[in-house]
Design an enzyme around this catalytic site. Structure first.
Site, PDB file in Angstrom:
ATOM      1  CG  HIS A  44      -2.072  -0.973   1.118  1.00  0.00           C
ATOM      2  ND1 HIS A  44      -2.880  -1.145   0.020  1.00  0.00           N
ATOM      3  CD2 HIS A  44      -2.534  -1.870   2.027  1.00  0.00           C
ATOM      4  CE1 HIS A  44      -3.787  -2.085   0.252  1.00  0.00           C
ATOM      5  NE2 HIS A  44      -3.598  -2.540   1.452  1.00  0.00           N
TER       6      HIS A  44
HETATM    7  O1  RIB Z   1      -6.229   0.898   2.591  1.00  0.00           O
HETATM    8  C1  RIB Z   1      -4.869   0.912   2.938  1.00  0.00           C
HETATM    9  C2  RIB Z   1      -4.523   2.136   3.714  1.00  0.00           C
HETATM   10  O2  RIB Z   1      -5.213   2.137   4.965  1.00  0.00           O
HETATM   11  C3  RIB Z   1      -3.035   2.228   4.078  1.00  0.00           C
HETATM   12  O3  RIB Z   1      -2.661   3.573   4.165  1.00  0.00           O
HETATM   13  C4  RIB Z   1      -2.976   1.609   5.439  1.00  0.00           C
HETATM   14  O4  RIB Z   1      -1.874   2.098   6.212  1.00  0.00           O
HETATM   15  C5  RIB Z   1      -4.271   2.070   6.037  1.00  0.00           C
HETATM   16  O5  RIB Z   1      -4.053   3.381   6.536  1.00  0.00           O
END
Ligand code: RIB
Ligand code: CA
Length: 332
Positions: free
Chosen positions: A250
């Protein structure tokens, strides 16, 4: 013509395990100069996010300004932090912590963003990987901010890929949809790094084990512990990830698109956020040049560059190469 690198970056974050990966990627990469870390609620309460940001910097021997930011969404009621993904402490429930050094900068995250953008006009890139309340608050403090900031890169949203907190919504946007719509309509240069690309890049836990073995350093040992906890969630709940025993990177991709834009395919279009009802948190993109009767798609809404494809293996290689660099100092 001065080089555009290293790029001055304010990292807006809710650390969070993949946030920690992203921070260490940024600290390891020669083309990135992290001039500040602004924290927000999301994966943890904002106080814990700030503690974690200071802690992660301490482990690497760096003193970077850290500020406390948004503690709750602009309008909706805050959800409980996903302790089952990131741990109660946000870093995989670390068994022990060394004494962290450094004190919080007394300014709010929003004020820090505005001050830095005014001090370095046209030079600051905001890389936001949590709910977007700090950016919305900064816009309220300084409506001219979009003309002062070089670029905004955010990890959040999804256009074609299914959501991760509802069939259509990604967590960061869902956690503060009203703030997100303010950010998507502010008119600054904006790149959206959503699940369309982050779900293509699965990082094996073994990668972080090899990075820790390579560095023999408390920072990468800590990152490995955190990713071990985080990977357990994804490997149990996502069949594709479970085949690898890893996790989604991510937030790291918000920095990879900065350092290696050639690995991404982007489409430009207007993006709005559903703020209420069953679809709340959905990032809706106008992908066809049609004049819609539905309000909200008028010409004045600025465009967003949305990452729709990524060269996943090359992206993984860049992450590994960067984190394997000789970037660590004795921890403070
Ligand atoms: O959906 C993924 C995101 O949500 C990333 O930034 C993870 O750290 C959570 O914050
Ligand atoms: Ca995050």
């Amino acid at each position: 013509m001065t080089s555009s690198f290293p790029r001055k970056v304010i990292f807006d974050t809710d650390p969070g395990v993949d946030d920690a990966m992203a921070l260490y990627y940024a600290l390891a990469h020669p083309d990135i100069d992290v001039v500040g870390i602004t924290t927000t609620f999301g994966n943890v309460h904002v106080e814990q996010a700030a503690i974690n940001a200071l802690y992660l910097c301490t482990l690497t021997g760096r003193a970077i300004p850290v500020t406390l930011g948004a503690s709750q969404p602009m309008v909706k009621t805050a959800e409980a932090p996903p302790t089952y993904i990131h741990g109660v402490d946000g870093l995989g429930n670390l068994p022990r912590r060394v004494d962290a050094t450094g004190q919080l900068d007394t300014r709010s995250s929003a004020q820090f963003m505005v001050d830095m953008a005014r001090q370095y006009p046209g030079q600051i890139t905001l890389v936001a990987v949590g709910p977007l309340g700090n950016l919305a608050a900064a816009l309220a403090l300084a409506p001219e901010l979009p003309t002062l900031v070089r670029e905004v890169i955010l990890m959040g949203g999804t256009v074609l890929e299914a959501g991760n907190v509802s069939p259509v919504a990604e967590a960061n946007i869902w956690n503060d949809p009203h703030a997100a719509d303010v950010v998507f309509t502010a008119g600054w240069p904006l790149i959206m790094v959503g699940l369309d690309v982050t779900h293509q890049v699965i990082l094996p836990l073994a990668l972080f084990k090899s990075i820790a073995e390579h560095h023999q350093h408390v920072a990468t040992d800590t990152l490995y512990h955190a990713v071990d906890f985080y990977s357990a969630f994804y490997s149990q709940h996502d069949q594709i990830v479970g085949q690898v025993h890893g996790c989604y990177g991510h937030d790291v991709l918000a920095f990879v698109v900065l350092t290696n834009p050639e690995l991404f395919t982007l489409q430009t279009g207007r993006v709005r956020v559903a703020t209420e009802g069953l679809a709340q948190g959905q990032t809706i993109m106008r992908r066809k040049d049609i004049s819609y009767p539905q309000h909200g798609w008028h010409e004045e809404i600025p465009h967003t560059q949305v990452c729709l494809k990524v060269q996943a293996n090359a992206c993984k290689d860049v992450i590994k190469t960067t984190l394997m660099r000789n970037w660590l100092r004795p921890s403070a």
